[in-house]
Write a protein that holds these residues in place. Structure first.
Motif, short mmCIF file in Angstrom:
data_model
loop_
_atom_site.label_atom_id
_atom_site.label_comp_id
_atom_site.label_asym_id
_atom_site.label_seq_id
_atom_site.Cartn_x
_atom_site.Cartn_y
_atom_site.Cartn_z
N LEU A 30 -8.35 -3.49 0.21
CA LEU A 30 -8.54 -3.65 1.65
C LEU A 30 -7.35 -3.17 2.47
N LEU A 31 -6.17 -3.20 1.88
CA LEU A 31 -4.96 -2.87 2.65
C LEU A 31 -4.32 -1.56 2.20
N ALA A 32 -4.20 -1.37 0.90
CA ALA A 32 -3.57 -0.15 0.39
C ALA A 32 -4.62 0.92 0.14
N THR A 33 -5.32 1.29 1.19
CA THR A 33 -6.46 2.20 1.06
C THR A 33 -6.14 3.64 1.42
N ASN A 34 -4.93 3.92 1.90
CA ASN A 34 -4.58 5.29 2.23
C ASN A 34 -4.58 6.15 0.96
N TYR A 37 -1.26 6.43 -0.90
CA TYR A 37 -0.55 5.23 -1.32
C TYR A 37 -0.28 5.30 -2.81
N ASP A 38 0.99 5.14 -3.21
CA ASP A 38 1.36 5.24 -4.63
C ASP A 38 2.02 3.97 -5.16
N GLY A 39 2.03 2.91 -4.36
CA GLY A 39 2.60 1.64 -4.82
C GLY A 39 4.08 1.51 -4.65
N PRO A 44 0.10 0.04 4.66
CA PRO A 44 0.13 0.01 6.12
C PRO A 44 -0.55 -1.24 6.68
N SER A 45 -0.19 -1.60 7.88
CA SER A 45 -0.76 -2.78 8.53
C SER A 45 -2.25 -2.58 8.79
N TRP A 88 5.11 -6.76 -2.12
CA TRP A 88 3.78 -6.50 -1.60
C TRP A 88 3.19 -7.72 -0.89
N LEU A 89 3.67 -8.93 -1.25
CA LEU A 89 3.17 -10.13 -0.59
C LEU A 89 3.70 -10.30 0.83
#
Length: 260
Positions: A30-34, A37-39, A44-45, A88-89
Motif C-alpha cells: 500500500l505504501l511502497a508502491t512506486n 522503490y528498492d527498499g 513515499p507518504s 520503515w516503521l
C-alpha cells in the motif's frame, strides 16, 4: 496522488510475528508502491492510508531464540528490537501505540491507558498466545526485559544443577542450550511421558532427540511427573529430582519447599 475523502484505516492488534509481518506486507503493497522503490529508503507518504499498530511492548521480541538467550547474555540482548529502531516503521502513515487492548468493537479498539478509541475500517488480530516467563516475556519495555534477563542469568550461573520440567519442543531445546553453553553444570530434563516432544512426529525423531541430548550430557528422567504443590503429602519424596536446583520461573507446578 488522488486524495480520497477519508483514508483507509487499518488497525493491527499485536506487534510481534503475525502483527509485524502483516504490517510489513501492508507497507510493501500500500505504501511502497512506486516502481523505483528498492527498499533502501523510506516509502513515499500516502495520505490515503492510515495504519495503527497496537502492542503492550515497545518492540519486537524474537521468542524463538529465547532458549538460547537464557544461556547467552549477548544473544539475549539482540532478541528485543525496539520499534523505533526499524526505519520503515517511521513512515508517516504508520502510528504505533504502546498500550493494552481492553475491548474490540465492530468499529473501534478501546485501550486500557487511554480514553482514545482507535477506529478502523479493517482490523488485523494478531495477539498470539501468552507463555510464562522466562520463555514468555512479561516486560513492556526493552529495559525491563534486560533487567529480567540479568536475573535469570544470575540464577543459571549460580546453579550447579538445573532441572527443566517438560520435554516439549521448548523444554528440550532449553535443556540442550543450557548444557551446550554450561557443559560443567548438570542439566536434568524431566518429562511425564516416555519420549520427548509430543505432537505429530515419528518415534524415530523422538529417539534421535534423546540420542542428541545424551550426547550433549543432558540427564533425562522420562516417565516422571513433577507433582503440584497442593497435592504433595508430607511423606512424599521428590527422589527423582534430588539435589537439583529447580528454577522456579521455568516451571508452574513443583514442590519447591521439599528437602532435596
Amino acid at each position: 496522488m488522488h486524495l480520497v475523502n477519508s483514508p483507509i484505516r487499518i488497525a493491527i492488534a499485536g506487534g510481534n510475528y503475525g502483527g509485524l509481518g502483516a504490517l510489513k506486507s501492508l507497507y510493501l503493497n500500500l505504501l511502497a508502491t512506486n516502481p523505483d522503490y528498492d527498499g533502501s529508503k523510506q516509502a513515499p507518504s500516502n495520505p490515503n492510508v492510515k495504519i495503527t499498530l497496537i502492542d503492550r511492548r515497545d518492540g519486537f521480541v524474537h521468542y524463538l531464540g529465547m532458549t538460547r538467550g537464557l544461556s547467552q547474555p549477548d544473544y539475549a540482548r539482540k532478541l528485543w528490537v525496539p520499534y523505533t529502531e526499524m526505519p520503515w516503521l517511521q513512515h508517516p502513515s504508520i502510528t504505533i501505540k504502546k498500550d493494552i487492548i481492553s475491548r474490540i468493537t465492530p468499529t473501534h479498539v478501546e485501550l486500557v491507558n487511554s480514553s482514545e478509541h482507535v477506529e478502523f475500517d479493517y482490523l488485523v488480530v494478531a495477539m498470539g498466545q501468552s507463555r510464562n516467563a522466562p520463555i514468555g516475556v512479561s516486560a513492556s519495555t526493552r529495559s525491563e526485559y534486560l533487567q529480567a534477563m540479568e536475573k535469570y542469568f544470575g540464577v543459571i550461573s549460580d546453579a550447579q544443577t538445573i532441572a527443566v520440567v517438560g520435554a516439549g519442543a521448548v523444554g528440550t531445546e532449553l535443556a540442550a542450550d543450557l548444557k551446550t553453553d554450561y557443559p560443567d553444570k548438570e542439566v536434568i530434563l524431566i518429562h511425564s511421558r516416555e519420549l520427548p516432544i509430543p505432537g505429530p512426529f515419528m518415534d524415530e525423531f523422538r529417539h534421535e532427540a534423546v540420542r542428541v541430548l545424551h550426547k550433549l550430557g543432558v540427564t533425562t528422567m522420562f516417565g516422571q511427573r513433577v507433582v503440584d504443590e497442593s497435592a504433595v503429602q508430607e511423606n512424599f519424596s521428590l527422589e527423582h529430582v534430588k539435589h537439583a536446583n529447580i528454577l522456579p520461573e521455568l516451571i508452574d507446578s513443583v514442590k519447591r519447599n521439599a528437602t532435596l
